[in-house]
Structures are given as structure tokens and as C-alpha cells.
Write a protein that holds these residues in place. Structure first.
Motif, PDB file in Angstrom:
ATOM      1  N   ARG A   1       3.755  12.741   4.781  1.00  0.00           N
ATOM      2  CA  ARG A   1       3.585  11.585   3.887  1.00  0.00           C
ATOM      3  C   ARG A   1       2.882  10.449   4.624  1.00  0.00           C
ATOM      4  NH1 ARG A   1       8.272   7.871   0.892  1.00  0.00           N
ATOM      5  NH2 ARG A   1       6.772   6.539  -0.229  1.00  0.00           N
TER       6      ARG A   1
ATOM      7  N   ALA B   1      -0.964   9.020   3.758  1.00  0.00           N
ATOM      8  CA  ALA B   1      -0.848   7.766   3.005  1.00  0.00           C
ATOM      9  C   ALA B   1      -2.097   6.911   3.189  1.00  0.00           C
ATOM     10  CB  ALA B   1       0.391   6.993   3.459  1.00  0.00           C
TER      11      ALA B   1
ATOM     12  N   THR C   1       0.851  -1.195   0.000  1.00  0.00           N
ATOM     13  CA  THR C   1       0.000   0.000   0.000  1.00  0.00           C
ATOM     14  C   THR C   1       0.882   1.237   0.000  1.00  0.00           C
ATOM     15  OG1 THR C   1      -0.039   0.138   2.420  1.00  0.00           O
ATOM     16  CG2 THR C   1      -1.738  -1.237   1.374  1.00  0.00           C
ATOM     17  N   SER C   2       0.260   2.397  -0.217  1.00  0.00           N
ATOM     18  CA  SER C   2       1.054   3.628  -0.176  1.00  0.00           C
ATOM     19  C   SER C   2       1.592   3.861   1.233  1.00  0.00           C
ATOM     20  CB  SER C   2       0.221   4.828  -0.636  1.00  0.00           C
ATOM     21  OG  SER C   2      -0.877   5.057   0.224  1.00  0.00           O
TER      22      SER C   2
END
Length: 283
Positions: free
Chosen positions: A276, A280, A210-211
Motif C-alpha cells: 500500500r 500510494a 493524499t493517498s
């Protein structure tokens, strides 16, 4: 009415230790010896130890802290009882509060519980009744402070109107964010958020496609640490950036994992890394 501080507010604990899975299995592995885990935590300055009536290990916890009781902020919870192996019932009436407390004191082998939590909100007993009984335990010297777990924002408001609540324990991690709307209410009342399962019940220790998994892997590589350490550092960073009292409560049964968890308190994420992770997608 004010709440007696459980620790030095100028130097609050940076992290606690969740003991839900602590068991004496007779395993010869020293890394997983329950007494070794607890004593390593105390030696590293992690002295907020958290268990529960429901976990079935209060006697073991009591034995592990014997001789070091004055170093420990001892936390336990009441009100949840297993029904079979899959379901549970909640008992939060005044009589159950008193009986559960007496049972925990006996099993833990102590005279006072530092932080006593209602483990889960009740659909049947008004929270005012529960908290009034808990306040009586403070007056009796049985507990030092009141905590709530698995509650709503409205529960916190109603409970705090009866007696100051010291801490609310809820799950918070990069994969479980539902507590975040409650944070302003806790901050307004100077209630500590104890963030349990900050690595998503171990999911964030593992690489995922996943991100979020990619972000954790990249940032972990940049710092030379494990992904789970980064996930835990994100909770620490939330407290610093919000200026709010947040105590991460990772659980482990391994001395080595404990040391990795403790190191997360000193891992600072820069703005780009923090943003980030926060944005995410975990799915």
C-alpha cells in the motif's frame, strides 16, 4: 581490489545519523543539545555519523565525538562550496580533494576519515580524476573508504572501475524514488546505498491529504507509532526484501526524535502495508 569493511558484515549497522542540521545554538533545551543527540545515538548503537565540509559543523562534530572516536564510523563529504547563500559550486579536481581532506581532518580533530564522499558530481572534472585522488588518500591512511553522492549510474560505473566504491548516498523516501533504477548497479558491485532524507525532509512526519498520507496514518495507527516512523520503516523493509545493503540515514537535532527513528528498524511491515505504501500517490 577489495574494499576494507568499515563494519562487521555479519552485524552491519541498521541506521545512521545525518548531522546536516547539527548546531550549537546555546539552547538550554537538553533534548536539542548537540552533544546529547550524538551521545544518545552512540548509546543506542547508531554509530554511523554523517556530516560534510559544506555543512559548516565539522568542528562541532569533532568535539561531540572526542573520547568516543573508536565507537564511530565517521563520514564526511567534500567538493561543494557555497556561493552566496543560495547557490553552490563543485570542486572535484585532485588538488581540491587533497586540500578538502586535510581541512576536514583538522576540523574534525581526527587522523582518519572512515568514509569520504564526493558530495556532488562535477561537470568539469572527470570522476576518474577525483576517485584516483581519493584512492591516493586511502594509500596515505587519510581515509578508509570512498563514497559518492549526487551522482549518476554511469558515474558509479566509471568510478568503481578506478577503485571500489564502498557507498553511494542518495535521497530515497516515499516521496523521492528516483534512485531506484540505480539499485541493481549498486547491488552488482556490492555498494551500500545510504538513503538520506528517508522521511522526505520531514514532510512524511506530517499528515497530508493524499493517498500516501492516508496510508501512513492508517499504518501508524495500527502499530501505535508516528507516521514518520512508518515512512522510515519502509526504507528498512526495502533492504530486507531486496536482500541489499541499504542504510537509512535520517537526520535529527532531537534526542526524542532520534529514539523514534531508531525504533523504525524494528518495525516490520506486512505485505499489504508495504504494498500500500509503495503504490500510494504522494501528490
Amino acid at each position: 581490489m577489495t574494499v576494507e569493511p568499515l563494519w562487521n558484515t555479519d552485524h552491519p549497522p541498521r541506521q545512521g545519523l545525518g548531522l546536516m542540521r547539527l548546531r550549537d545554538t546555546g539552547d538550554a533545551d537538553a533534548d536539542r543539545d548537540p552533544a546529547a543527540v550524538v551521545h544518545a545515538a552512540l548509546d543506542l548503537g547508531i554509530n554511523v555519523l554523517d556530516t560534510a565540509e559544506m555543512y559548516g559543523n565539522e568542528e562541532l562534530v569533532g568535539r561531540t565525538i572526542a573520547g568516543r572516536r573508536d565507537e564511530v564510523t565517521l563520514c564526511t563529504k567534500f567538493g561543494v562550496r557555497w556561493v552566496g547563500s543560495e547557490d553552490f559550486s563543485v570542486h572535484a579536481d585532485a588538488a581540491s580533494v587533497v586540500a578538502s581532506c586535510e581541512g576536514s581532518l583538522r576540523r574534525l580533530g581526527v587522523d582518519t576519515i572512515d568514509l569520504y564522499y564526493l558530495h556532488h558530481r562535477s561537470e568539469d572534472t572527470p570522476i576518474e580524476e577525483t576517485v584516483t585522488a581519493m584512492a591516493d588518500l586511502i594509500d596515505a591512511g587519510k581515509i578508509r573508504a570512498i563514497g559518492l553522492s549526487n551522482v549518476t549510474e554511469e558515474d558509479v560505473r566509471r568510478a568503481h572501475a578506478v577503485h571500489p566504491v564502498f557507498a553511494v548516498q542518495e535521497q530515497w523516501s516515499l516521496t523521492s524514488r528516483s534512485v531506484e533504477p540505480m539499485l541493481p548497479t549498486l547491488a552488482e558491485r556490492d555498494v551500500v546505498l545510504v538513503a538520506h532524507s528517508p522521511t522526505g525532509h520531514g514532510v512524511l512526519h506530517r499528515s497530508t491529504g493524499t493517498s500516501l498520507g492516508a496510508a501512513l496514518a492508517d499504518i501508524a495507527d495500527a502499530h501505535g507509532v508516528a507516521a514518520g516512523t512508518v515512512a522510515l520503516a519502509w526504507i528498512h523493509e526495502q533492504g530486507r526484501r531486496r536482500g541489499q545493503r541499504i542504510l537509512p540515514l535520517p537526520g535529527t537535532t532531537s534526542v526524542n526524535h532520534l529514539r523514534a527513528n531508531v525504533s523504525a528498524a524494528d518495525l516490520h511491515l506486512d505485505d499489504a502495508q508495504f504494498d500500500r505504501l509503495t503504490s500510494a500517490d504522494p501528490t
